[in-house]
Design a protein around this motif. Structure first.
Motif, mmCIF file in Angstrom:
data_model
loop_
_atom_site.group_PDB
_atom_site.id
_atom_site.type_symbol
_atom_site.label_atom_id
_atom_site.label_comp_id
_atom_site.label_asym_id
_atom_site.label_seq_id
_atom_site.Cartn_x
_atom_site.Cartn_y
_atom_site.Cartn_z
ATOM 1 N N VAL A 75 37.085 29.015 -127.364
ATOM 2 C CA VAL A 75 37.514 30.379 -127.690
ATOM 3 C C VAL A 75 37.476 30.613 -129.190
ATOM 4 O O VAL A 75 36.995 31.647 -129.670
ATOM 5 C CB VAL A 75 38.935 30.638 -127.140
ATOM 6 N N SER A 296 33.869 33.735 -124.287
ATOM 7 C CA SER A 296 35.263 33.573 -124.689
ATOM 8 C C SER A 296 36.210 33.997 -123.575
ATOM 9 O O SER A 296 37.223 33.329 -123.309
ATOM 10 C CB SER A 296 35.538 34.390 -125.955
ATOM 11 N N THR A 300 38.914 31.722 -121.557
ATOM 12 C CA THR A 300 40.334 32.071 -121.529
ATOM 13 C C THR A 300 40.862 32.114 -120.105
ATOM 14 O O THR A 300 41.979 31.647 -119.830
ATOM 15 C CB THR A 300 40.561 33.429 -122.218
#
Length: 453
Positions: A75, A296, A300
């Motif tokens: 991330v 990303s 997550t």
């Protein structure tokens, strides 16, 4: 059984299956829709219930908690590669909005550490870093919880990640449930022109699925599949930068054995370095920002599942008293900021803006957007546009809080965080009053507040 490649594949399949089930539950189960629970959170709770720490039905490997530490590096690698925000002109309204947001974040960091040194450490015997769990789980959200938990865990606090993810989970639930209650309170008091019914929210927010006519591409192809798949190029770039961060951390560990450099921080710096060099060449035009955001986002989602599923209930039970005090303090701080500070600082649609801030201050911008759509269905308050600019000064504080504060605490200087961040938050609250950024016309909070000129 020894951990091997197929162990990783099995874990990935189980996590993927849980995410699919979570998506279906969000689509068809009314309470999950009304609470706007992300599929990743539902999947995490299912993983915790069915995993080895509860019923033992799902055969997760013992490395489940480690995945979050790896994914947070991914991330941050994407964050380092992300585009820089475009600067625009600050007005009084935006400056006040920014000061409020800055104060909210800084005070969560500072107050948490003040509690640690004044109460948690001397009375309950917690580690100094316990105070960081307030902002790590609330304003920081699951990503910050993973980062802070991994740093404290590597330093010897084995339960840090479990407690950090517990804080993030409680913060998210407080944000959603509390936000819905605040929205209804605001409608009754006349603070908002309209409280949209749940059924009037866009289908995307209600069900979590995007209807065919509203779908947008998640990325743009910058290469030909005859050479390399477009998605593959972006994944390779992120993977190289993540590994570079890991390699740098290992190298620093060899040079300074007593110091553990967080991989996610070095991955972020590596991303910034690569971006800085690549932007001077034609190669940068082949880096697609939309695809990076998708990578990303996926990281997550999986991170959240792994984090919640790896929570150790017995450990949480051991700390239930200080955790409860920490969460009550966080809730009281957010409510006080919302009830008494926001009406004085927010220009125009103060209720809509402060409700939006409530959402991200309890863990997720996605929650903020959903709550905003409840009281401002057509987004007439322009809160999103103004927040994009107002958040610019907050971003460095957030990055520093995640990357630096645990290292400072581990050196024994956590009191500087308690004093420094609290002072910064108080200055941010006072500054708008000193510089005249407050509302030009103040009315009692219980009256309808019209937009200030």
């Amino acid at each position: 059984m020894d951990y091997g490649p197929w162990s990783l594949v099995v874990d990935a399949g189980l996590i993927g299956g849980l995410l699919l089930v979570g998506t279906l539950i969000r689509r068809w189960v009314g309470p999950a829709q009304r609470l706007m629970l992300p599929a990743s959170v539902i999947a995490g709770f299912l993983g915790l219930l069915l995993g080895p720490r509860a019923l033992g039905i799902l055969p997760f490997a013992d490395q489940l908690g480690t995945y979050a530490s790896v994914l947070i590096a991914v991330v941050f690698a994407c964050l380092g590669l992300g585009e820089d925000p475009h600067a625009r002109t600050f007005g009084r309204s935006t400056a006040a909005f920014s000061a409020y947001s800055f104060a909210m974040y800084a005070l969560q960091v500072g107050v948490g550490m003040v509690l640690a040194y004044a109460l948690f450490v001397p009375v309950f015997g917690t580690p100094d870093g316990f105070g960081l769990l307030l902002f790590a789980g609330w304003a920081g959200g699951f990503g910050s919880a993973a980062a802070i938990g991994s740093v404290l865990g590597d330093a010897g606090w084995a339960g840090a990640s479990s407690l950090a993810f517990t804080s993030a989970t409680v913060g998210m639930l407080a944000g959603i449930v509390g936000g819905i209650a605040i929205a209804n309170w605001g409608a009754r008091r006349g603070h908002t022109d309209r409280l949209g019914r749940f059924e009037e929210l866009p289908a995307t927010l209600r069900t979590g699925l995007v209807p065919p006519g509203d779908r947008e591409p998640t990325g743009i192809a910058t290469t030909s599949a005859s050479s390399i798949e477009p998605l593959g190029l972006q994944v390779c770039l992120v993977a190289v930068i993540t590994v570079a961060g890991y390699g740098a951390s290992e190298g620093i560990g060899l040079l300074f054995p007593s110091f553990s450099a967080p991989v996610f921080v070095l991955a972020f710096l590596a991303g910034l370095l690569v971006k800085g060099l690549a932007r001077r060449t034609p190669a940068w035009q082949y880096c697609d920002q939309r695809t990076l955001k998708s990578i990303s986002g996926v990281s997550t989602d999986v991170l959240i599942v792994c984090g919640i599923a790896s929570i150790t209930p017995s450990l949480v039970a051991d700390y239930w008293v200080p955790l409860t005090l920490l969460f009550v303090t966080a809730l009281a701080l957010n409510l006080a900021m919302f009830r008494w500070i926001a009406p004085a600082l927010m220009h125009g649609a103060w209720f809509e803006k402060s409700l939006f801030t409530w959402g991200w201050a309890t863990g997720a911008v996605a929650t903020s957007v959903a709550l905003l759509r409840m009281v401002d269905p057509d987004l007439d308050s322009h809160t999103l546009e103004e927040f994009g600019l107002a958040y610019l000064p907050v971003a460095p504080l957030e990055t520093a809080s995640v990357a630096v504060t645990p290292l400072i605490v581990l050196t024994g200087l956590g009191w500087t965080i308690a004093v420094g961040w609290t002072a910064a938050g108080l200055v941010a609250l006072v500054l708008p009053f000193v510089l005249g950024w407050t509302r030009t016309r103040r009315r009692p909070p219980d009256d309808r507040v019209e937009a200030a000129p």
